[in-house]
Design a protein around this motif. Sequence first.
Motif, PDB file in Angstrom:
ATOM      1  N   SER A   1       0.500   7.417  -6.283  1.00 32.14           N
ATOM      2  CA  SER A   1      -0.683   8.217  -6.372  1.00 32.14           C
ATOM      3  C   SER A   1      -0.307   9.724  -6.132  1.00 32.14           C
ATOM      4  CB  SER A   1      -1.763   7.763  -5.505  1.00 32.14           C
ATOM      5  OG  SER A   1      -2.189   6.314  -5.374  1.00 32.14           O
ATOM      6  N   LEU A   2       0.423   9.638  -4.851  1.00 31.37           N
ATOM      7  CA  LEU A   2       0.981  11.010  -4.534  1.00 31.37           C
ATOM      8  C   LEU A   2       1.947  11.573  -5.822  1.00 31.37           C
ATOM      9  CD1 LEU A   2       1.902  10.659  -0.824  1.00 31.37           C
ATOM     10  CD2 LEU A   2       0.096  11.935  -1.619  1.00 31.37           C
TER      11      LEU A   2
ATOM     12  N   GLY B   1       0.660   4.111  -2.643  1.00 34.92           N
ATOM     13  CA  GLY B   1       0.235   5.418  -2.235  1.00 34.92           C
ATOM     14  C   GLY B   1       1.107   6.465  -2.786  1.00 34.92           C
TER      15      GLY B   1
ATOM     16  N   LEU C   1       0.760  -1.310  -0.025  1.00 34.70           N
ATOM     17  CA  LEU C   1       0.007  -0.058  -0.038  1.00 34.70           C
ATOM     18  C   LEU C   1       0.836   1.132  -0.078  1.00 34.70           C
ATOM     19  CD1 LEU C   1      -2.711  -0.972   2.516  1.00 34.70           C
ATOM     20  CD2 LEU C   1      -3.001  -0.940   0.131  1.00 34.70           C
ATOM     21  N   ALA C   2       1.951   1.008   0.722  1.00 34.61           N
ATOM     22  CA  ALA C   2       2.816   2.414   0.786  1.00 34.61           C
ATOM     23  C   ALA C   2       3.507   2.616  -0.807  1.00 34.61           C
ATOM     24  CB  ALA C   2       4.152   2.075   1.641  1.00 34.61           C
TER      25      ALA C   2
ATOM     26  N   GLY D   1      -8.102   5.735  -9.626  1.00 38.42           N
ATOM     27  CA  GLY D   1      -6.888   6.884  -9.452  1.00 38.42           C
ATOM     28  C   GLY D   1      -6.101   7.190 -10.378  1.00 38.42           C
TER      29      GLY D   1
END
Length: 513
Positions: free
Chosen positions: A18-19, A15, A11-12, A174
């Motif tokens: 996504s950032l 994430g 997930l990191a 996303g």
Amino acid sequence: MADGAMTATFLAVIGGASLLAVTARRLRPSDRLPSLEGWALADRGLGPVWTWFLLGGTIFTAYTFTAVPGLAYGNGAAAFFAVPYTVIVCPIAFVLLSRLWEVARRHGYVTVADFVRGRYGSPPLALAVALTGILATMPYLALQLLGIRAVLTAGGVYPRGAAGDLAMVALFAGLAVATYRHGLRAPAVISALKAVAVFVSLTAVTWLVLERLHGPGRVFDKAAEKLGAPALLLSPAQQPAYATLALGSALALLMYPHVLTAGFAADGPRTLRKVSVALPAWTGLLALFGFLGIAALATGVRAPKGGAEAAVPMLVDRLMPGPLAGLVFGAITVGALVPAAVMSIAAATGFVRNVYVEYVHPTATPKRQVRVAKTVSLTAKVGAVAFVFGLRDQDAINLQLLGGVWILQIFPAVAVGLFTGRLHPRALLAGWGTGMAAGTYLVVREGFSSIVPLGSGPLEIYAGLAALLLNLIVAVAGTAVLERLGVPRGADLTDLPSRLALRRSPQTGANRP
């Protein structure tokens, strides 16, 4: 079932991607008015480092990183055709991409079909090139989702049932939002994370495999015991298929719209030449992934029947601690997001430039073109998701095999057209039709195998290359006939090759008008 550390690391990584996508607008921000060139090509402003990230991340897809080791796991040496194939691509890209960029920049071309339209003055030929690109790209886009699902299912990260499907939709949503807003800049920034994550995770996995199995010699010895020693070496009968598949795949790769879109986004031909020289670093990654397929065989991994692409994820899950396994799964997932985004942009751009503007709305403003392209890009992603959930995995694989054969049939109009305008556009169109029909027939006749027998003997070759030879024969013979009959051809607006000899601009590497 995935442990907490694996899931947290996975997930990191997602994430972080996504950032990065959110910050994509900061990559060479433009004050220009909205245009298709700005949205789809990042204003042709990517330097060598960003182009290397984007082009490598676009060419080497997540499905490549699972299909090649899966083929090595099941078939041995034949899988390594992907290594010479991606090496052959580099010198071709060095010449072809840089020259095509110069012509595209000078005339404002955004797609390769734009070039064909200008080179031959033939709207039907340009339409054939554009539709072939879109047709070949859509199943390739769906395969990125299949690659994600196969990897995460094997690693226990993908929830079963509706929960897993919803997670897949959310992940892709996303990407869709970032691409819709920022265009090519979104996958460009994500490609940097992809490169770092894949290089780091693959190095860790390879080191761990070599340590556990006491060196590469031991890996191949144990794999030979399970697969059979001859399967780790090419037999004389396999060599023609191996060679033609490598050559044909290399010629086809640079015709895909997503690869050309990534190339057109560079800031000049010099950048593309530098990147072409550095691309073999990605090929080294691919070779290591193939090696891991052999290692999975050596360690006794039992992939599900018909699911050999799960062999390496299962190997990772078996050998690696949770955090590192999560890094690998995250890297492969991000590896699918980059090409998926570029594919949707390329398909949308081809539709807008060569179908919508050419035949539906010739007076569409640049702002309207961007709006339509964003909508089509989003629709392409939704279609890919529906395809994955609505049809069998094998259907997408079969269509992608056909897509490789189909996209190769535009090679005469595009690549040959860069160096000579002698071929008549009507002859090229006839050759394209012949190649499409022959290639499709050969692949379907052999049960959707891209390797087909040559005549009645034991010799086998790549169907796409055989279809391309027929294509070229028809194009050359047709040109001779049409010239003898005095059939006129369209005006050449590119003025190749003499215009390429003009003095270059030191700022961009482009030719001055």
